[in-house]
Write a protein that holds these residues in place. Structure first.
Motif: not given
Length: 304
Positions: A98-109
């Motif tokens: 996710a970081v490599a895709q440029g995201y700074e926030v991740a969510g999950s369930i």
């Protein structure tokens, strides 16, 4: 314990193994078919398999979330293989993607307190909860035919599904009780938000779509179906459009051998919860949405 090895799911056999873990961990929820997983494959979407001694014991997904500007990561481990570091290895790899895709926030369930505690170790915090609502299907009468609009299936009017995206989805998705606005593309609407046009229904006035509701069918458990996205344009709310569409889908379900339908409703969406209660839905499990900043905060024992 053998060495944990991670590899990307690439073949239909890999997709099948990925699904097997998903079904083992969440047996009461619909899983994407191999064909659906293949269709959704794209460079930014990562599906992982975790193996110990050549046997698949876990799987993971890292992809763009429907919430704008956020990644979605979810590691899953078979119950008999837990507490061996599999979930940790999967989560770290998924978050790094996710970081490599440029995201700074991740969510999950997560769906239990043990999984919540695991997520919290890596900096995830709870953002909201969803409740499962379940309805047994028996002999379901078809609702009376409306006088001010018409109910049709997408199978009968396939050209209207794209119009439903423009006329219903885009105006109503901002009403969802989520921290960030939902970002659903026309392509995702066409491929991920419907899996059987005969089980999806539209309320229409002429060629204009005013409401949508229906079912997502489960090829693994054909007696059970998930309630699809249900929404009505604001100017038509309070006129029984949603309830008519839902009653239509339940009558269709009864005629096609489905004995149970279920849906997940955000705890802040009181209107939909009350409608479902009125239609005879009862409450089931609770799912917990969590979110963390990226890169993840790794626990000390993992950093060591």
């Amino acid at each position: 314990m053998g060495m944990i090895e991670l590899r990307q799911a690439r073949t239909d056999a890999d997709y099948g193994a990925w699904r097997d873990v998903r079904i083992a961990v969440q047996p009461d929820e619909r899983s994407l078919s191999v064909a659906e997983l293949r269709e959704l494959d794209k460079p930014e979407r990562l599906l992982l398999l975790a193996e110990i001694n050549g046997g698949v014991v876990g799987s993971g997904l890292s992809d763009r979330s429907n919430e704008a500007g956020r990644a979605f990561v979810v590691p899953r481990v078979r119950p008999e293989a837990r507490r061996q570091g599999v979930g940790t290895r999967l989560l770290i790899e998924l978050a790094e993607h996710a970081v490599a895709q440029g995201y700074e926030v991740a969510g999950s369930i997560v769906e239990d307190e043990g999984s919540l505690a695991f997520a919290q170790r890596f900096g995830f915090t709870e953002t909201r909860r969803q409740v499962e609502q379940v309805r047994r299907i028996a002999a379901e009468p078809w609702p009376p035919e409306p006088t001010s609009y018409q109910v049709v299936s997408v199978a009968d009017r396939p050209e209207l599904w794209a119009k439903a995206y423009e006329q219903v989805a885009l105006p109503t998705l901002p009403d969802m009780d989520v921290p960030n606005p939902l970002d659903v593309s026309a392509e995702e609407w066409a491929t991920e938000w419907i899996n059987d046009p005969a089980a999806m229904f539209l309320a229409v006035v002429g060629d204009d779509v005013i409401g949508v509701a229906g079912l997502m069918l489960d090829t693994d458990r054909p007696e059970r179906a998930e309630v699809a996205y249900t929404a009505v344009r604001r100017e038509w709310r309070g006129q029984a459009v949603a309830s008519t569409l839902k009653r239509t889908s339940m009558a269709w379900a009864a005629e096609h051998g489905i004995t149970q339908v279920y849906t997940w409703t955000q705890q802040g969406n009181e209107n939909m919860r009350r409608l479902n209660e009125h239609l005879g839905f009862t409450y089931g499990a609770v799912a917990i949405n969590v979110r963390a900043n990226l890169p993840l905060q790794l626990p000390e024992e993992v950093r060591a």
